[in-house]
Write a protein that holds these residues in place. Structure first.
Motif, short mmCIF file in Angstrom:
data_model
loop_
_atom_site.label_atom_id
_atom_site.label_comp_id
_atom_site.label_asym_id
_atom_site.label_seq_id
_atom_site.Cartn_x
_atom_site.Cartn_y
_atom_site.Cartn_z
N GLY A 81 0.78 -1.23 0.00
CA GLY A 81 0.00 0.00 0.00
C GLY A 81 0.81 1.28 0.00
N ALA A 82 2.14 1.18 0.09
CA ALA A 82 2.96 2.39 0.07
C ALA A 82 2.86 3.05 -1.30
CB ALA A 82 4.41 2.04 0.38
N ALA A 83 2.81 4.37 -1.30
CA ALA A 83 2.67 5.08 -2.57
C ALA A 83 3.31 6.45 -2.49
CB ALA A 83 1.20 5.23 -2.94
N LEU A 91 4.07 11.11 0.19
CA LEU A 91 4.37 9.70 0.44
C LEU A 91 3.40 9.17 1.48
CD1 LEU A 91 6.38 7.29 0.05
CD2 LEU A 91 7.73 8.28 1.93
N THR A 92 2.75 8.06 1.19
CA THR A 92 1.90 7.42 2.19
C THR A 92 2.38 5.99 2.43
OG1 THR A 92 0.36 6.66 0.48
CG2 THR A 92 -0.18 8.73 1.58
N GLY A 93 2.23 5.55 3.65
CA GLY A 93 2.55 4.17 3.99
C GLY A 93 4.01 3.92 4.28
N MET A 94 4.85 4.96 4.16
CA MET A 94 6.28 4.87 4.48
C MET A 94 6.74 6.20 5.04
SD MET A 94 7.94 2.66 1.32
CE MET A 94 9.54 2.47 2.12
N VAL A 128 10.31 8.56 -7.65
CA VAL A 128 10.63 7.17 -7.33
C VAL A 128 11.37 7.18 -5.99
CG1 VAL A 128 11.84 5.06 -8.01
CG2 VAL A 128 10.80 6.51 -9.76
N LEU A 129 10.84 6.46 -5.02
CA LEU A 129 11.51 6.38 -3.73
C LEU A 129 12.69 5.41 -3.83
CD1 LEU A 129 10.66 7.72 -1.00
CD2 LEU A 129 9.95 5.44 -0.27
N GLY A 130 13.78 5.75 -3.17
CA GLY A 130 14.93 4.86 -3.12
C GLY A 130 15.29 4.56 -1.68
N ASP A 131 15.94 3.43 -1.46
CA ASP A 131 16.34 3.07 -0.09
C ASP A 131 17.64 3.80 0.29
OD1 ASP A 131 18.44 1.71 -1.28
OD2 ASP A 131 17.63 -0.29 -0.88
N GLY A 188 12.65 5.68 3.03
CA GLY A 188 13.42 5.90 1.81
C GLY A 188 13.54 7.39 1.58
N HIS A 189 14.17 7.78 0.46
CA HIS A 189 14.21 9.20 0.09
C HIS A 189 13.76 9.33 -1.36
CE1 HIS A 189 18.29 7.82 -1.08
NE2 HIS A 189 18.24 8.75 -2.01
#
Ligand SMILES: [Cu+2]
Length: 148
Positions: free
Chosen positions: A36-38, A60-63, A125-128, A76-77
């Motif tokens: 569900g992260a988006a 950002l939701t869910g993270m 795009v989220l990255g770790d 993430g960033h």
């Protein structure tokens, strides 16, 4: 029968390649993302017309957000991908850093973008912590804007 030096060398080369491939896989594991992260662009919608420079706000939701290099579960960033898309291959390795792949490794949640007049695409795009997209990737829909 004994192995010739040449056979030993080629055997060693094969071993090295296999080990290198294993190490490459081990060094770049993708971080799992929670269900569900988006990610989404808060202040622009597809088809908007803007004047450059313009602000882009990152949702950002869910993270959560963490700076690059900081390991924290479920974080993430953001990366802003401009006028390009990440290939399937690029989705599994650290995101490039150039004018079309902008990192926000201090945990920023907005930026000002300067682009020439015309149509442009934007995607988050989220990255770790290592700048690698999560699995599954956490990315926004592509937003096309026209810079007047
Ligand atoms: Cu990054």
């Amino acid at each position: 029968m004994s192995l010739s030096p040449r056979a030993l060398v080629s055997c060693g080369a094969i071993m090295t390649a296999a080990v290198a491939a294993a190490i490459a896989l081990a060094q770049t594991p993708q971080t799992p993302s929670p269900a569900g992260a988006a990610a989404y662009i808060i202040n622009l919608k597809d088809g908007d017309t803007v004047a450059s420079p313009f602000k882009v706000q990152f949702g950002l939701t869910g993270m959560g957000i963490a700076p690059a290099g900081v390991q924290a579960e479920g974080t993430g960033h953001h990366h802003l991908i401009i006028d390009t898309k990440l290939s399937d291959d690029e989705m599994k390795r650290p995101i490039a850093a150039d004018a079309q792949h902008v990192h926000f490794g201090r945990g920023q949640t907005e930026t000002m973008v300067t682009l020439p007049p015309g149509r442009h695409t934007l995607q988050l795009v989220l990255g770790d912590m290592s700048h690698i997209p999560h699995n599954p990737p956490v990315m926004s829909p592509v937003v096309t804007v026209t810079v007047r």
